[in-house]
Design a protein around this motif. Structure first.
Motif, PDB file in Angstrom:
ATOM      1  N   GLU A   1       0.850  -1.194   0.000  1.00  0.00           N
ATOM      2  CA  GLU A   1       0.000   0.000   0.000  1.00  0.00           C
ATOM      3  C   GLU A   1       0.887   1.247   0.000  1.00  0.00           C
ATOM      4  OE1 GLU A   1      -3.508  -0.374   2.897  1.00  0.00           O
ATOM      5  OE2 GLU A   1      -2.031  -1.821   3.620  1.00  0.00           O
ATOM      6  N   THR A   2       0.414   2.298  -0.653  1.00  0.00           N
ATOM      7  CA  THR A   2       1.215   3.513  -0.783  1.00  0.00           C
ATOM      8  C   THR A   2       1.635   4.063   0.575  1.00  0.00           C
ATOM      9  OG1 THR A   2       0.052   4.031  -2.829  1.00  0.00           O
ATOM     10  CG2 THR A   2       1.216   5.836  -1.770  1.00  0.00           C
ATOM     11  N   ARG A   3       0.753   3.976   1.574  1.00  0.00           N
ATOM     12  CA  ARG A   3       1.089   4.518   2.895  1.00  0.00           C
ATOM     13  C   ARG A   3       2.248   3.768   3.540  1.00  0.00           C
ATOM     14  NH1 ARG A   3      -1.706   1.757   7.226  1.00  0.00           N
ATOM     15  NH2 ARG A   3      -2.818  -0.079   6.437  1.00  0.00           N
ATOM     16  N   ARG A   4       2.545   2.568   3.079  1.00  0.00           N
ATOM     17  CA  ARG A   4       3.660   1.792   3.613  1.00  0.00           C
ATOM     18  C   ARG A   4       4.964   2.070   2.864  1.00  0.00           C
ATOM     19  NH1 ARG A   4       1.793  -2.472   6.902  1.00  0.00           N
ATOM     20  NH2 ARG A   4      -0.475  -2.722   6.832  1.00  0.00           N
ATOM     21  N   VAL A   5       4.878   2.904   1.832  1.00  0.00           N
ATOM     22  CA  VAL A   5       6.050   3.170   0.979  1.00  0.00           C
ATOM     23  C   VAL A   5       6.278   4.673   0.907  1.00  0.00           C
ATOM     24  CG1 VAL A   5       7.166   2.563  -1.201  1.00  0.00           C
ATOM     25  CG2 VAL A   5       5.310   1.160  -0.353  1.00  0.00           C
ATOM     26  N   ILE A   6       6.297   5.327   2.055  1.00  0.00           N
ATOM     27  CA  ILE A   6       6.617   6.752   2.123  1.00  0.00           C
ATOM     28  C   ILE A   6       5.677   7.555   1.226  1.00  0.00           C
ATOM     29  CG2 ILE A   6       8.566   8.382   2.219  1.00  0.00           C
ATOM     30  CD1 ILE A   6      10.235   5.657   1.653  1.00  0.00           C
TER      31      ILE A   6
ATOM     32  N   ALA B   1       0.049   5.727  -7.178  1.00  0.00           N
ATOM     33  CA  ALA B   1      -1.041   4.757  -7.286  1.00  0.00           C
ATOM     34  C   ALA B   1      -1.445   4.279  -5.897  1.00  0.00           C
ATOM     35  CB  ALA B   1      -0.595   3.580  -8.154  1.00  0.00           C
ATOM     36  N   ASP B   2      -2.544   3.523  -5.817  1.00  0.00           N
ATOM     37  CA  ASP B   2      -3.015   3.019  -4.531  1.00  0.00           C
ATOM     38  C   ASP B   2      -2.048   2.005  -3.925  1.00  0.00           C
ATOM     39  OD1 ASP B   2      -5.277   4.579  -4.696  1.00  0.00           O
ATOM     40  OD2 ASP B   2      -6.482   3.001  -5.621  1.00  0.00           O
ATOM     41  N   SER B   3      -1.304   1.326  -4.785  1.00  0.00           N
ATOM     42  CA  SER B   3      -0.283   0.404  -4.299  1.00  0.00           C
ATOM     43  C   SER B   3       0.975   0.584  -5.140  1.00  0.00           C
ATOM     44  CB  SER B   3      -0.768  -1.052  -4.352  1.00  0.00           C
ATOM     45  OG  SER B   3      -1.007  -1.442  -5.694  1.00  0.00           O
ATOM     46  N   ILE B   4       2.114   0.290  -4.533  1.00  0.00           N
ATOM     47  CA  ILE B   4       3.413   0.516  -5.160  1.00  0.00           C
ATOM     48  C   ILE B   4       4.147  -0.812  -5.256  1.00  0.00           C
ATOM     49  CG2 ILE B   4       5.560   1.844  -5.066  1.00  0.00           C
ATOM     50  CD1 ILE B   4       3.138   3.639  -5.145  1.00  0.00           C
TER      51      ILE B   4
END
Length: 246
Positions: A127-132, A196-199
Motif C-alpha cells: 500500500e502507498t502509505r507503507r512506501v513513504i 497509485a493506490d499500491s506501489i
C-alpha cells in the motif's frame, strides 16, 4: 384554372431547387470549415501501455484518429519508425496522443542502479502509505520494518504478542512502479502525477535478508522507511505493547 396549376408547379420547382442549393451550400461549408482546420491523423493510445514497453510492441495498443491541426500536441508521433528502438518512459493512458517525449533510449529508461552480483532482487506490492506515500525512487535506500503476531507456548497454554522491529537497514531500491512523479499530459505539459493506490518496489537483498522479507510479506506486515547513508542503525529494539506505551 390551368394558370393556377402552372404557377403552383413553378413554385414547387423553385422550392425544390432552393432546397438542393441550400443542402449543397451547407455541405460545402462543412467541407470548407474542415479544410480550414487542416485535419491531421495522429496516433492515440487505445489500451494502457506500461512504462518500459518497446516501441515495436505497442502498435496493437494504438489507434489512428483524425483531429483538427489546432488540437495536435507538438511532438506527436505519426510514424512508429520515428521512435524505433526506444522504450516508453512512463505509463501511457487511454486517450492520450502518442508523443516523442514519452520515449527514451533503453539505457536511459533502465538507468543503472547497479545490483551486486550476489544479491537477490525481490519485488513487494505494498500500500502507498507503507512506501513513504509513493515518494520513492530507484537508487534510494530503505529501512524494512516487520510487524506481526508471535505466539509462544503449547497448544494447551499459549500466549500471543504483537511485535514490531526494524529488521533491515539501508536496503537498495532497484525499481519502483506506481510512485508519484512528473508526467507529460496530452497537451505536452509536464504535470504532477500522484502515486497509485499500491506501489511495486524491487529490493536488492542477500539470501538471508530475502528470506526475512518474504516471511514478513507472508505472515506479517512490511513498512519501508527512507533511510539515507547517515542514518544511525543503533538504538533499535523489538517493540511490544509494553514498550509501545512506556
Amino acid at each position: 384554372m390551368i394558370r393556377r396549376i402552372v404557377v403552383a408547379l413553378i413554385a414547387l420547382l423553385v422550392a425544390a431547387v432552393g432546397g438542393v442549393l441550400t443542402f449543397l451550400y451547407a455541405q460545402g461549408a462543412d467541407e470548407r470549415a474542415m479544410a480550414e482546420l487542416a485535419p491531421q491523423q495522429v496516433l492515440v493510445v487505445a489500451e494502457p501501455i506500461p512504462a518500459g514497453t518497446p516501441s515495436e510492441s505497442i502498435a496493437r495498443s494504438l489507434t489512428i484518429v483524425e483531429i483538427p491541426a489546432a488540437a495536435v500536441v507538438p511532438g506527436g508521433v505519426t510514424d512508429l519508425a520515428d521512435v524505433e528502438g526506444l522504450l516508453t518512459s512512463a505509463d501511457l493512458h487511454v486517450g492520450e496522443q502518442l508523443l516523442t517525449s514519452r520515449f527514451l533510449a533503453p539505457e536511459a529508461v533502465n538507468e543503472a542502479v547497479e545490483v551486486p552480483a550476489d544479491m537477490h532482487q525481490l519485488s513487494l506490492q505494498l500500500e502507498t502509505r507503507r512506501v513513504i506515500g509513493g515518494e520513492l525512487r530507484p537508487g534510494d535506500t530503505v529501512g524494512v520494518f516487520l510487524s506481526g503476531t508471535v505466539t509462544s507456548g503449547t497448544s494447551v497454554e499459549s500466549e500471543s504478542m504483537d511485535l514490531t522491529h526494524l529488521i533491515l537497514h539501508k536496503v537498495l531500491v532497484t525499481a519502483v512502479k506506481g510512485a508519484a512523479g512528473v508526467v507529460t499530459n496530452e497537451d505536452g505539459d509536464e504535470v504532477e502525477q500522484g502515486a497509485a493506490d499500491s506501489i511495486m518496489v524491487t529490493l536488492a537483498l542477500s539470501p538471508a535478508d530475502a528470506e526475512q522479507v518474504v516471511f514478513g510479506m507472508e505472515f506479517g506486515n512490511i513498512w519501508l522507511s527512507l533511510e539515507g547513508p547517515d542514518v544511525p542503525e543503533e538504538g533499535t529494539r523489538t517493540v511490544s505493547p509494553t514498550e509501545a506505551f512506556q
